[in-house]
Design an enzyme around this catalytic site. Sequence first.
Site, PDB file in Angstrom:
ATOM      1  N   SER A  11       0.855  -1.182   0.000  1.00  0.00           N
ATOM      2  CA  SER A  11       0.000   0.000   0.000  1.00  0.00           C
ATOM      3  C   SER A  11       0.891   1.232   0.000  1.00  0.00           C
ATOM      4  CB  SER A  11      -0.894   0.015   1.243  1.00  0.00           C
ATOM      5  OG  SER A  11      -1.523   1.273   1.413  1.00  0.00           O
ATOM      6  N   TYR A  51      -2.475  -0.536  10.305  1.00  0.00           N
ATOM      7  CA  TYR A  51      -2.421  -0.947   8.903  1.00  0.00           C
ATOM      8  C   TYR A  51      -1.101  -0.516   8.263  1.00  0.00           C
ATOM      9  CZ  TYR A  51      -3.603  -1.077   3.917  1.00  0.00           C
ATOM     10  OH  TYR A  51      -3.596  -1.314   2.565  1.00  0.00           O
TER      11      TYR A  51
END
Length: 267
Positions: free
Chosen positions: A141, A154
């Site tokens: 990501s 995350y």
Amino acid sequence: MELKGKKVLLTGATGSIGKPLAQALARQGATLIVTDHSAHGLNELAVELRRTGGTVLPIPADLLIPQEVKQLADRVTSQTEGIDILINLAGMTSFNLFHQETETGIENLWRLNTLAPMQLTRLLLPHLLTQGSGLIVNIGSIYGSIGFPGFSAYSASKFALRGFSEALRRELDGTGVGVTYVAPRYVTPLIHTGAIHRMSKALKVPMDTPEQVAQKIIHAVTRNRHEYFIGFPESLIARINGIHPALVDGYVRKQLSVIRDFALGKR
């Protein structure tokens, strides 16, 4: 890399990115081994891919369970005589202020986003090394390069995946086995609801469709990219953050009140 005839193991195959990626790989002539936690969803995907001429083997597995990760690797090696490409796509997101996170939530996030890809890679790597060729593709990501408020757990899991990818790529230099790390930015959800989507719209965050991300992953694989950051200006901000994070601090600070409001459910 030529994908035609390559055996590809794709995790998270029934997800929003997984399905168009499986379709794109099939169009390129790859032989697919697809896995996800839902046997029903996998079978539906397999039927669809076969209908268009694809060769596919569905193997359900819950990657949150370490034993199922091992069973998946065992079935792949026994039923397919190994693979050429492993794409670690399966993952989950958590949007919370860090004090709102739960112990179980953090553990599951790390298990799926980081530990499962590492363990699956460890189990399948001996075969790739023996055959002297192969590719490991880890889907991270942009938040694996930019620590972003509301995504602390995350971001940490994706930072770890990026570090693992970089270290392993250097470790495998000269073996014939490569490592590619792909970092998408925000991906438009299939259902346009939820705090993350509302916040992204409020902050005018650039968005990509799952189909666009799937094509970018194909591009990174076929062009043998070591790292591939999807989207501008996110790709530039990630580079700046690596050199001068204080500049990014100021950029993020301007958005902080909005992020906090959405994370706390005030909007």
